[in-house]
Design an enzyme around this catalytic site. Structure first.
Site, PDB file in Angstrom:
ATOM      1  N   CYS A   1      29.834  -3.086 -19.147  1.00 58.63           N
ATOM      2  CA  CYS A   1      30.042  -1.744 -18.588  1.00 58.63           C
ATOM      3  C   CYS A   1      30.340  -1.926 -17.110  1.00 58.63           C
ATOM      4  O   CYS A   1      29.529  -2.455 -16.364  1.00 58.63           O
ATOM      5  CB  CYS A   1      28.795  -0.889 -18.783  1.00 58.63           C
TER       6      CYS A   1
ATOM      7  N   CYS B   1      33.542   4.531 -14.144  1.00 59.18           N
ATOM      8  CA  CYS B   1      34.208   5.643 -14.844  1.00 59.18           C
ATOM      9  C   CYS B   1      33.442   6.953 -14.742  1.00 59.18           C
ATOM     10  O   CYS B   1      34.036   8.026 -14.786  1.00 59.18           O
ATOM     11  CB  CYS B   1      34.414   5.302 -16.312  1.00 59.18           C
TER      12      CYS B   1
ATOM     13  N   THR C   1      24.087   4.904 -14.700  1.00 62.34           N
ATOM     14  CA  THR C   1      24.956   3.735 -14.716  1.00 62.34           C
ATOM     15  C   THR C   1      25.579   3.500 -13.339  1.00 62.34           C
ATOM     16  O   THR C   1      26.185   4.411 -12.774  1.00 62.34           O
ATOM     17  CB  THR C   1      26.064   3.948 -15.772  1.00 62.34           C
TER      18      THR C   1
ATOM     19  N   TYR D   1      34.942   6.105 -23.668  1.00 66.78           N
ATOM     20  CA  TYR D   1      34.395   5.096 -24.585  1.00 66.78           C
ATOM     21  C   TYR D   1      35.454   4.581 -25.568  1.00 66.78           C
ATOM     22  O   TYR D   1      35.286   3.506 -26.142  1.00 66.78           O
ATOM     23  CB  TYR D   1      33.195   5.674 -25.352  1.00 66.78           C
TER      24      TYR D   1
ATOM     25  N   CYS E   1      36.736   1.681 -22.881  1.00 68.25           N
ATOM     26  CA  CYS E   1      35.872   0.582 -22.391  1.00 68.25           C
ATOM     27  C   CYS E   1      35.258  -0.211 -23.540  1.00 68.25           C
ATOM     28  O   CYS E   1      35.256  -1.441 -23.520  1.00 68.25           O
ATOM     29  CB  CYS E   1      34.794   1.122 -21.457  1.00 68.25           C
TER      30      CYS E   1
ATOM     31  N   GLU F   1      24.188   1.661 -25.365  1.00 71.93           N
ATOM     32  CA  GLU F   1      24.995   2.611 -24.607  1.00 71.93           C
ATOM     33  C   GLU F   1      26.036   3.274 -25.509  1.00 71.93           C
ATOM     34  O   GLU F   1      26.366   4.437 -25.327  1.00 71.93           O
ATOM     35  CB  GLU F   1      25.671   1.912 -23.421  1.00 71.93           C
TER      36      GLU F   1
HETATM   37 FE1  SF4 Z   1      30.368   2.053 -18.609  1.00 70.95          FE
HETATM   38 FE2  SF4 Z   1      32.203   2.655 -20.441  1.00 70.95          FE
HETATM   39 FE3  SF4 Z   1      30.813   4.610 -19.236  1.00 70.95          FE
HETATM   40 FE4  SF4 Z   1      32.676   3.173 -17.928  1.00 70.95          FE
HETATM   41  S1  SF4 Z   1      33.019   4.557 -19.676  1.00 70.95           S
HETATM   42  S2  SF4 Z   1      30.658   3.754 -17.178  1.00 70.95           S
HETATM   43  S3  SF4 Z   1      32.402   1.152 -18.814  1.00 70.95           S
HETATM   44  S4  SF4 Z   1      30.012   3.019 -20.598  1.00 70.95           S
HETATM   45 FE    FE Z   2      28.106   4.905 -20.082  1.00 71.33          FE
END
Ligand code: SF4
Ligand code: FE
Length: 492
Positions: free
Chosen positions: A100, A104, A191, A297, A300, A456
């Site tokens: 992660c 984002c 996050t 999601y 990523c 997650e």
């Molecule tokens: Fe993390 Fe994916 Fe959320 Fe970006 S979209 S913060 S990589 S979980």
């Molecule tokens: Fe997340």
């Protein structure tokens, strides 16, 4: 400066006085802490790739406010093409970090706050949108990493904010001054919060009139007076404290990060307040942010999935099992599941629509379907990866054993020699490379990286039931009943 380099980003974190607690202690040099640094390097990748000419089209774009080149992570989506590029950018980052990469949430918050503030102003004649555009210009100009913060601790889930025994279970206004507001509360499992220079706060759920003191949105510097962060644990995280070159870490370079961010009476100046008591707009902000993040999601997790599939294929090869038909079939299944997630991410972007403020919002139904699939498919992908890897993934000796010079047995052989002898697989591959792949898979299936790829996937951007509620609201069953009636010949 509209684009920061990787080095400038890390240097900017050093200049902040962000207060971080980890395992019961205050960490002053958190930038170089071995448990935290991989998550910083992971965010830094969003700067590094923006400097790479081969990724210019995905990683950068033109600001609709200033016309300057900016990092796409600070962009307000101007078209469905922008939304699609966002998903592709996130897949790329997942492929490069297997983690992660945290940035984002800020991008998704910018876009949700941008459109919602426009509609609040339209109804109340407030100036939130103007303030937000000014703030955004500052973010774009300095290429800032911003934590988009939504999740309150929520206390007793059966009670609304104003009925909680402890009022601080939801972020709220405790004082209104002529020049701003004072807020108290916290945001949980945030996050990338420590790695962000700024925080953009949003309400956590729909609010009624009695909850209006909780209907707030604002931005604030990470090191503002009254803010501190308590770092979250990850499975096997202390492996990062061992030898930094140890293969036992699994993913030696990158990782994710979550923490509890506490706001112990923090002053927010008026120019940084973007919602204050307009409770009926809390739902709009929450749904739009959640929609964007559920779209995210579909990018990523797919990128990380690409690396998992690659590692599983390597493990099969290093075990000498790559030609077995069931292995080939399992890799096909993993690819099918992963690309299905990508289809969802692209579809909800391609079906995006223009908000009143002019930016583009994803299709809510398809974004929720996307995230609902994400709550399931990565689990099946890691199940298949574990199947292919074999039990050695969780039973092999440590990095130190493979390198041990301690003698064992009747001859001159060392512990390292015995490990290398008995854990050899395909003769063309070193035992150490075979172990590296298995440790990586262990990390992503069960270790620190499982936070980002598995749990997650379940709870990030909202737990599965949150998507089911949205799917039920957006699914339009009445229209579908009408379709059936028309064809069958039922009049009413
Ligand atoms: Fe993390 Fe994916 Fe959320 Fe970006 S979209 S913060 S990589 S979980
Ligand atoms: Fe997340």
């Amino acid at each position: 400066m509209a684009l920061k380099t990787e080095a400038q980003y890390i240097e900017s974190l050093r200049k902040l006085n962000t207060k971080v607690y980890l395992m019961g202690e205050k960490i002053d040099n958190w930038v170089d802490h071995p448990m935290i640094r991989p998550s910083i390097d992971c965010v830094a990748m969003t700067h590094k790739l923006a400097e790479d000419p081969q990724y210019t089209d995905l990683m950068t774009t033109k600001s609709h406010l200033t016309g300057k080149t900016i990092n796409r992570f600070t962009h307000i989506h101007q078209s469905t093409d922008d939304l699609i590029k966002k998903v592709k950018m996130l897949r790329l980052l997942g492929q490069k970090t297997a983690s992660c990469f945290q940035r984002c949430v800020g991008m998704d918050a910018f876009n949700a706050v941008y459109s919602t503030t426009f509609e609040i102003d339209e109804k109340y004649g407030t100036e939130y949108h103007k303030r937000f555009k000014k703030y955004l210009e500052f973010v774009q100009e300095n290429d800032l990493v911003v934590d988009g913060a939504m999740t309150d601790p929520k206390g007793d889930r059966g009670l609304p904010p104003h009925k909680q025994a402890d009022k601080d279970m939801f972020m709220h206004v405790v004082e209104k001054r002529a020049d701003g507001i004072v807020v108290r509360g916290s945001k949980a499992h945030q996050t990338g919060c420590i790695n962000s220079q700024e925080h953009l706060i949003m309400p956590t759920m729909a609010m009624g009139e009695d909850d209006k003191e909780y209907a707030i949105s604002f931005s604030i510097e990470s090191d503002a007076e009254g803010i501190f962060m308590i770092y979250g644990r990850q499975s096997c995280d202390t492996r990062k404290m061992e030898d930094p070159d140890s293969i036992d870490v699994g993913n030696p370079k990158y990782g994710g990060q979550e923490a509890l961010v506490v706001f112990d009476d923090v002053f927010i100046p008026n120019e940084r307040v973007f919602m204050c008591e307009e409770y009926e707009f809390a739902t709009m902000m929450v749904e739009r942010f959640a929609g964007y993040h559920r779209e995210s999601y579909g990018g990523c997790k797919v990128g990380v999935g690409d690396v998992v599939i690659g590692a599983a294929a390597l493990a099969a090869e290093y075990n000498g099992a790559q030609k077995a038909s069931h292995i080939k079939d399992k890799l096909i299944e993993m690819t099918h599941l992963n690309e299905t997630l990508y289809c969802c991410g692209i579809a909800c972007s391609a079906e995006g629509w223009k908000t009143k403020a002019g930016n583009y919002q994803i299709d809510l139904l398809l974004a929720n379907v996307c995230k609902q699939n994400v709550t399931r498919f990565p689990y099946e992908i890691v199940r298949l990866a574990e199947d292919i890897a074999g039990g050695l993934m969780v039973t092999m000796p440590s990095h130190k054993d493979f390198h041990s010079t301690v003698k064992a047995g009747k001859g001159d052989k060392t512990i390292g020699d015995w490990c290398n002898k008995y854990f050899a697989g395909n003769a063309n591959v070193s035992t150490e490379d075979r172990m590296k792949v298995l440790r990586f898979l262990e990390n992503i299936c069960l270790g620190a990286a499982a936070v980002g790829y598995r749990t997650e996937s379940m709870h990030g951007a909202g737990s599965p039931q949150a998507q089911r509620i949205m799917i039920s609201r957006q699914g339009n069953t009445e229209m579908k009943k009408g379709l059936a009636k028309d064809i069958i010949g039922i009049k009413k």
